[in-house]
Design a protein around this motif. Sequence first.
Motif, PDB file in Angstrom:
ATOM      1  N   PHE A 415      16.885   6.497 -12.213  1.00  0.00           N
ATOM      2  CA  PHE A 415      16.257   5.264 -11.732  1.00  0.00           C
ATOM      3  C   PHE A 415      15.979   5.415 -10.243  1.00  0.00           C
ATOM      4  N   TYR A 416      14.760   5.177  -9.859  1.00  0.00           N
ATOM      5  CA  TYR A 416      14.346   5.367  -8.480  1.00  0.00           C
ATOM      6  C   TYR A 416      15.206   4.555  -7.521  1.00  0.00           C
ATOM      7  N   ARG A 417      15.652   3.398  -7.971  1.00  0.00           N
ATOM      8  CA  ARG A 417      16.427   2.533  -7.073  1.00  0.00           C
ATOM      9  C   ARG A 417      17.798   3.145  -6.750  1.00  0.00           C
ATOM     10  N   ASP A 418      18.247   4.150  -7.519  1.00  0.00           N
ATOM     11  CA  ASP A 418      19.505   4.808  -7.196  1.00  0.00           C
ATOM     12  C   ASP A 418      19.372   5.737  -5.989  1.00  0.00           C
ATOM     13  N   LEU A 419      18.121   6.022  -5.624  1.00  0.00           N
ATOM     14  CA  LEU A 419      17.866   6.950  -4.527  1.00  0.00           C
ATOM     15  C   LEU A 419      18.109   6.296  -3.179  1.00  0.00           C
ATOM     16  N   THR A 420      17.939   4.987  -3.135  1.00  0.00           N
ATOM     17  CA  THR A 420      18.016   4.294  -1.858  1.00  0.00           C
ATOM     18  C   THR A 420      18.443   2.852  -2.079  1.00  0.00           C
ATOM     19  N   THR A 421      19.084   2.281  -1.065  1.00  0.00           N
ATOM     20  CA  THR A 421      19.449   0.872  -1.176  1.00  0.00           C
ATOM     21  C   THR A 421      18.322   0.000  -0.630  1.00  0.00           C
ATOM     22  N   GLN A 422      17.333   0.674   0.021  1.00  0.00           N
ATOM     23  CA  GLN A 422      16.215  -0.104   0.575  1.00  0.00           C
ATOM     24  C   GLN A 422      15.282  -0.558  -0.550  1.00  0.00           C
ATOM     25  N   ASP A 423      14.581  -1.656  -0.299  1.00  0.00           N
ATOM     26  CA  ASP A 423      13.584  -2.082  -1.276  1.00  0.00           C
ATOM     27  C   ASP A 423      12.476  -1.040  -1.334  1.00  0.00           C
ATOM     28  N   VAL A 424      11.953  -0.821  -2.555  1.00  0.00           N
ATOM     29  CA  VAL A 424      10.796   0.067  -2.666  1.00  0.00           C
ATOM     30  C   VAL A 424       9.622  -0.660  -1.992  1.00  0.00           C
ATOM     31  N   PRO A 425       8.950  -0.008  -1.027  1.00  0.00           N
ATOM     32  CA  PRO A 425       7.904  -0.724  -0.293  1.00  0.00           C
ATOM     33  C   PRO A 425       6.762  -1.169  -1.205  1.00  0.00           C
ATOM     34  N   GLU A 426       6.207  -2.332  -0.880  1.00  0.00           N
ATOM     35  CA  GLU A 426       5.040  -2.843  -1.603  1.00  0.00           C
ATOM     36  C   GLU A 426       3.826  -1.958  -1.304  1.00  0.00           C
ATOM     37  N   SER A 427       2.964  -1.796  -2.308  1.00  0.00           N
ATOM     38  CA  SER A 427       1.786  -0.939  -2.135  1.00  0.00           C
ATOM     39  C   SER A 427       0.982  -1.293  -0.892  1.00  0.00           C
ATOM     40  N   TYR A 428       0.697  -2.592  -0.756  1.00  0.00           N
ATOM     41  CA  TYR A 428      -0.192  -2.983   0.334  1.00  0.00           C
ATOM     42  C   TYR A 428       0.429  -2.702   1.701  1.00  0.00           C
ATOM     43  N   SER A 429       1.755  -2.824   1.815  1.00  0.00           N
ATOM     44  CA  SER A 429       2.394  -2.536   3.109  1.00  0.00           C
ATOM     45  C   SER A 429       2.213  -1.064   3.439  1.00  0.00           C
ATOM     46  N   ARG A 430       2.507  -0.210   2.469  1.00  0.00           N
ATOM     47  CA  ARG A 430       2.406   1.219   2.711  1.00  0.00           C
ATOM     48  C   ARG A 430       0.969   1.616   3.075  1.00  0.00           C
ATOM     49  N   LEU A 431       0.018   1.062   2.318  1.00  0.00           N
ATOM     50  CA  LEU A 431      -1.370   1.461   2.554  1.00  0.00           C
ATOM     51  C   LEU A 431      -1.869   0.953   3.901  1.00  0.00           C
ATOM     52  N   LEU A 432      -1.505  -0.300   4.227  1.00  0.00           N
ATOM     53  CA  LEU A 432      -1.917  -0.828   5.532  1.00  0.00           C
ATOM     54  C   LEU A 432      -1.321  -0.008   6.669  1.00  0.00           C
ATOM     55  N   LEU A 433      -0.062   0.362   6.504  1.00  0.00           N
ATOM     56  CA  LEU A 433       0.600   1.141   7.549  1.00  0.00           C
ATOM     57  C   LEU A 433      -0.119   2.483   7.740  1.00  0.00           C
ATOM     58  N   ASP A 434      -0.477   3.121   6.636  1.00  0.00           N
ATOM     59  CA  ASP A 434      -1.182   4.408   6.741  1.00  0.00           C
ATOM     60  C   ASP A 434      -2.504   4.231   7.485  1.00  0.00           C
ATOM     61  N   CYS A 435      -3.213   3.160   7.168  1.00  0.00           N
ATOM     62  CA  CYS A 435      -4.489   2.927   7.846  1.00  0.00           C
ATOM     63  C   CYS A 435      -4.243   2.703   9.344  1.00  0.00           C
ATOM     64  N   MET A 436      -3.199   1.939   9.657  1.00  0.00           N
ATOM     65  CA  MET A 436      -2.887   1.700  11.075  1.00  0.00           C
ATOM     66  C   MET A 436      -2.597   3.018  11.799  1.00  0.00           C
ATOM     67  N   LYS A 437      -2.009   3.961  11.056  1.00  0.00           N
ATOM     68  CA  LYS A 437      -1.692   5.259  11.668  1.00  0.00           C
ATOM     69  C   LYS A 437      -2.891   6.213  11.636  1.00  0.00           C
ATOM     70  N   GLY A 438      -3.940   5.796  10.923  1.00  0.00           N
ATOM     71  CA  GLY A 438      -5.123   6.662  10.827  1.00  0.00           C
ATOM     72  C   GLY A 438      -4.978   7.750   9.784  1.00  0.00           C
ATOM     73  N   ASP A 439      -4.176   7.503   8.755  1.00  0.00           N
ATOM     74  CA  ASP A 439      -3.975   8.520   7.715  1.00  0.00           C
ATOM     75  C   ASP A 439      -4.606   8.058   6.398  1.00  0.00           C
ATOM     76  N   PRO A 440      -5.733   8.656   5.990  1.00  0.00           N
ATOM     77  CA  PRO A 440      -6.414   8.198   4.770  1.00  0.00           C
ATOM     78  C   PRO A 440      -5.963   8.905   3.487  1.00  0.00           C
ATOM     79  N   THR A 441      -4.867   9.670   3.540  1.00  0.00           N
ATOM     80  CA  THR A 441      -4.469  10.467   2.367  1.00  0.00           C
ATOM     81  C   THR A 441      -4.407   9.620   1.098  1.00  0.00           C
ATOM     82  N   LEU A 442      -3.850   8.414   1.207  1.00  0.00           N
ATOM     83  CA  LEU A 442      -3.657   7.593   0.005  1.00  0.00           C
ATOM     84  C   LEU A 442      -4.818   6.621  -0.230  1.00  0.00           C
TER      85      LEU A 442
END
Length: 511
Positions: A415-442
């Motif tokens: 189970f992925y949640r066993d890997l970390t106690t942090q919440d799995v990031p929401e898609s939109y947060s991750r994607l927005l962050l990448d755009c803010m950093k200038g990384d279009p990989t995703l």
Amino acid sequence: MPNSVPSHILIIFGASGDLAQRKLIPAVYDLYRGGYLPEHFALLGASRTDYTDEQFRDKVVFDSEFFTAEQKEQAQLKEFSKLLFYQDLKVYDGKEDIDKLKARLDVLSQEFRTGSNYIFYLSTPPKLYSTIPGALAASGLNAPEGGWARLVVEKPFGYDEASAKKLNEDIQSFFPENDIYRIDHYLGKETVQNLLVTRFANGFFEPLWNRNYIQSVQITAAETVGVGSRGGYYDGSGAMRDMIQNHLLQVLAHVAMEPPIRADAVSIRGEKMKLFQSLRPIKGETVAKQVVRAQYTAGDTKDGRVVSYRDAEGVPDDSTTETYVAMKFFIDNWRWAGVPFFIRTGKCLPLKVTEVVITFKNPPQAIFAEFDDYAMKCDNQLIIRIQPDEGMAMEFGMKVPGEGFRVKNVDMDFFYRDLTTQDVPESYSRLLLDCMKGDPTLYARGDSVEVAWAFTDPIIEAWEKGEAPLTTYEAGTWGPAEADALWSDVPNGGWRNPAESLVDDKHYTKL
Ligand SMILES: NC(=O)C1=CN([C@@H]2O[C@H](COP(=O)(O)OP(=O)(O)OC[C@H]3O[C@@H](n4cnc5c(N)ncnc54)[C@H](OP(=O)(O)O)[C@@H]3O)[C@@H](O)[C@H]2O)C=CC1
Ligand SMILES: O=C1O[C@H](COP(=O)(O)O)[C@@H](O)[C@H](O)[C@H]1O
């Protein structure tokens, strides 16, 4: 935590709309809470309705159902809301309104010391996806002096290959491709990204990941919801355009692409493009043989009784739009020659689940077959759960304790949640962050969106010409029986219908 996000202003066109309220503002708040936003940052919402800054903050934060009552009491959310501003703006009125926006941006960039760095997020009706960049360019906001500008484009990116090509040509004439971010929220899902890590960070999968050892690959994206109040939008789209052309082909690319030489945008997106180019076209009479389309009729779902699709709000009585698609296809390249791939998606199915199932070939000789028929049934499957309960399970045969050599399928479940106690990031947060950093990989590259449409267009054309039947399925079931027939020439093959069961209070879902 090092913060590599440059100062900027995020401008959301369509800020009074559903997506902004439901996903975008909460995603930006997640980034704020996580300490990811730069020190110099502001968010400017823009749409037609005439709000003051305070009214806008109330709408998208304090009166919004997408923040909890508890959050609304917290000082952190109140502080965050002070970064939100609003500009009423009607894009079809042309340049004058964009000049209003420009004037506001000049003031905000001074006040918040952001420099002239702008992310323009298009969350309006798609008909404005060329108009807005054009108006921005006419005002010079696409290339601000001493700063930079990026453009995020929501789905749908076109309606078919021709319209996607036209949209690409339009926006690429205003923004360079490197600054265009075509969002596909499935690429923001941790487990879709994890497909790449699973394949390319582990030595033992690679030798098996090809036609020699894999018998079939299936991808299921099942939803329990119907079209609800989105009938107006959905009826002009259907499951092929809404889910397969974008999200599920992106998932497929992560499963099937060749190893990129590096984990960067150029390498990963280059390999995905090659994969899309290797899809064997399905056209003409093969459509009826390889693709099943269906509409749901009334039935009982997990969320209660639903009316038939044709009786849903905004859907015409004689609609032929599909709410379910199942398809079989091939990838014509060295790695996958002869391996059947299956994709299915549908509304009003029994579970909300997205998973990829890799079924490995049986060993060359069934030496335990004489003990019982388990040996013949023993499936070696790798089940990659994209959602919910993100994780991965491996099924293989073990000896049943006792005499003889009886074999039983067991699974190892991570189970992925066993890997970390942090919440799995929401898609939109991750994607927005990448755009803010200038990384279009995703984010999807322009040409690969067109190639994905080139794969789905002939299927949709055959449907429009009535060359393949439209069937039905009762809401709350796994879809029409015709979908099972797609597997008829795959030995022991078939759809895996995940079942829900209570395991313990932590692992409440086991697939
Ligand atoms: N909602 C969702 O879950 C998802 C939506 N999308 C896509 O995101 C986009 C937005 O969707 P959604 O938020 O649901 O749509 P809504 O209809 O809820 O919102 C549309 C927004 O666009 C604004 N707008 C419309 N016309 C103009 C105009 N001429 N000038 C300026 N602003 C204008 C509206 O302003 P006002 O209301 O003030 O007039 C409103 O803020 C769509 O393209 C949709 O396909 C993609 C994935 C999921
Ligand atoms: O883009 C869309 O995706 C959702 C499904 O997304 P998920 O993250 O909940 O799996 C789908 O319901 C919607 O119709 C489609 O437009």
